[in-house]
Design an enzyme around this catalytic site. Structure first.
Site, PDB file in Angstrom:
ATOM      1  N   ALA A   1      15.284  10.997 144.246  1.00 34.11           N
ATOM      2  CA  ALA A   1      15.126  11.912 143.116  1.00 34.11           C
ATOM      3  C   ALA A   1      16.465  12.090 142.414  1.00 34.11           C
ATOM      4  CB  ALA A   1      14.608  13.253 143.601  1.00 34.11           C
ATOM      5  N   CYS A   2      16.396  12.459 141.162  1.00 39.57           N
ATOM      6  CA  CYS A   2      17.577  12.737 140.356  1.00 39.57           C
ATOM      7  C   CYS A   2      18.441  13.780 141.059  1.00 39.57           C
ATOM      8  CB  CYS A   2      17.102  13.248 139.004  1.00 39.57           C
ATOM      9  SG  CYS A   2      18.281  12.996 137.716  1.00 39.57           S
ATOM     10  N   PRO A   3      19.730  13.669 141.120  1.00 39.36           N
ATOM     11  CA  PRO A   3      20.588  12.697 140.420  1.00 39.36           C
ATOM     12  C   PRO A   3      20.995  11.490 141.276  1.00 39.36           C
ATOM     13  CG  PRO A   3      21.972  14.399 141.328  1.00 39.36           C
ATOM     14  CD  PRO A   3      20.532  14.719 141.751  1.00 39.36           C
TER      15      PRO A   3
END
Length: 75
Positions: free
Chosen positions: A13-15
């Site tokens: 998942a981001c980041p």
């Protein structure tokens, strides 16, 4: 397209895709191409903006189902 290195950022998942891309791009030479595989939909806008701000070139990006692929040429 001749890639120098392939980065597997699938399932992150981001980041994290950006963090891993930044580290991987530091490991290759200027002009080399990094291929990034990700599944996070936010990676498309994030990687596009990151490449531009870092002086790198996003050569191509594709979407194959849930898999996003990016080819970034190191500036």
């Amino acid at each position: 397209m001749e890639t120098t290195k392939v980065l597997d950022a699938k399932g992150l998942a981001c980041p994290m895709p950006i963090v891993k891309t930044k580290k991987a791009i530091n490991d290759i030479e200027s002009g080399d191409i990094l291929e990034v595989h990700a599944t996070d939909k936010g990676a498309k806008s994030d990687l596009t903006a990151w490449a531009k701000s870092g002086g790198h070139e996003l050569l191509k990006d594709t979407e194959e189902g849930d898999l996003l692929k990016f080819w970034i040429k190191k500036g």
